[in-house]
Scaffold this active site. Structure first.
Site: not given
Ligand code: GRF
Length: 227
Positions: A99, A118
Site C-alpha cells: 500500500m 490491481h
Molecule cells: C488485491 O486486490 C490487489 O489487486 C490490490 O490489493 C489487494 C491485495 O489483496 N493491489 P491481497 O493482500 O493479495 O489479498
C-alpha cells in the site's frame, strides 16, 4: 525495451505486501506446484508488522522481513527495502497489496522488473476502492490488471487483464471476491511469462512472445503474398 530474465538459474522473486497476502499465497502455491517452473520466492517484505500475510509466508517456509517506515521519508524507507532485495539477488519484485507508492529511486533500481496487480481494468479506477469505484460508475464489466510499475499510480504498461461481470446485486465485497479469484490466476501467469523471458515492452505495449513449442502460424498477408 526488452524485459524478462534470461538467466540459467530460476528467477528470484521478492514479494512486497502490506496486508492479507492472498496474491502472495497464490504465487507461492503456483511456484510450489511448478506452474511457474523457473522461479523461486526468495523473500516476502512487509511494511506492516501485523500484516496477516507474514504468517502465511512463514508457514510456507519463505523468509519474511518487516521494514516499517517509522517516520522516515519515502526515499529512506525505500532505500532500506532495495538494500534488502539487492542483498538477496532478487530478479523480480511483485507488489501484492503493497500500500505504498514507490519512489523514483526504487523504480530506477529495478527497471522493467517490478510488477503490480490491481483490481480493475486499468486505466479505469486506479487507486483505492477500485470495486466501489466500478459499482458507483455503473460499469457492467470490471476485472484485474497485472502491469509493470512506473512512477505513475497504477499506470505502467499492461501485461495481462482478466474480465469479471458486474452483477445487479453486487456489493464492493462480493465483486472483490470474484475479482480476487481472477487475480489469483492472472498474477502467476504474468510471472511465468516474465520468468520465461517472453515479455517485451514497446512504449506502452507489452508484447507476449509465443512459448518455444508453439508452431508459428503465418500471417494472412504472408500466405496471400506467397506464390
Ligand atoms: C488485491 O486486490 C490487489 O489487486 C490490490 O490489493 C489487494 C491485495 O489483496 N493491489 P491481497 O493482500 O493479495 O489479498
Amino acid at each position: 525495451m526488452s524485459t524478462g530474465v534470461n538467466i540459467a538459474r530460476p528467477a528470484r522473486l521478492g514479494i512486497l505486501i502490506s496486508g492479507r497476502g492472498s496474491n502472495m499465497v497464490a504465487l507461492a502455491d503456483a511456484v510450489h506446484e511448478a506452474r511457474i517452473p523457473n522461479a523461486e520466492i526468495s523473500v516476502v517484505v512487509s511494511d506492516q508488522a501485523n500484516a496477516p500475510g507474514l504468517a502465511k509466508a512463514k508457514e510456507r517456509g519463505i523468509e519474511t522481513l518487516v521494514i516499517e517506515r517509522r517516520g522516515r521519508t519515502r526515499e529512506e524507507h525505500d532505500r532500506e527495502i532495495v538494500g534488502a532485495l539487492k542483498a538477496r539477488n532478487i530478479d523480480l519484485i511483485c507488489l501484492a497489496g503493497y500500500m505504498r507508492i514507490l519512489s523514483r529511486a526504487f523504480i530506477d533500481a529495478y527497471p522493467g522488473r517490478i510488477l503490480n496487480i490491481h483490481p480493475s481494468l486499468l486505466p479505469s479506477f486506479p487507486g483505492l476502492d477500485a470495486q466501489k469505484q466500478a459499482l458507483e460508475h455503473g460499469v457492467k464489466w470490471t476485472g484485474c490488471t497485472v502491469h509493470f510499475v512506473d512512477e505513475t499510480l497504477d499506470g505502467g504498461p499492461i501485461i495481462l487483464q482478466r474480465v469479471v461481470p458486474v452483477l445487479g446485486d453486487d456489493t464492493p465485497d462480493t465483486l472483490a471476491a470474484r475479482v480476487h479469484e481472477q487475480e489469483n490466476e492472472a498474477y502467476p501467469e504474468a510471472i511465468r511469462l516474465f520468468a520465461e523471458g517472453r515479455l517485451k515492452t514497446e512504449g506502452r505495449r507489452v508484447r507476449i512472445s509465443p512459448s518455444p513449442g508453439t508452431p508459428r502460424v503465418p500471417a494472412k498477408r504472408e500466405v496471400e503474398g506467397s506464390g
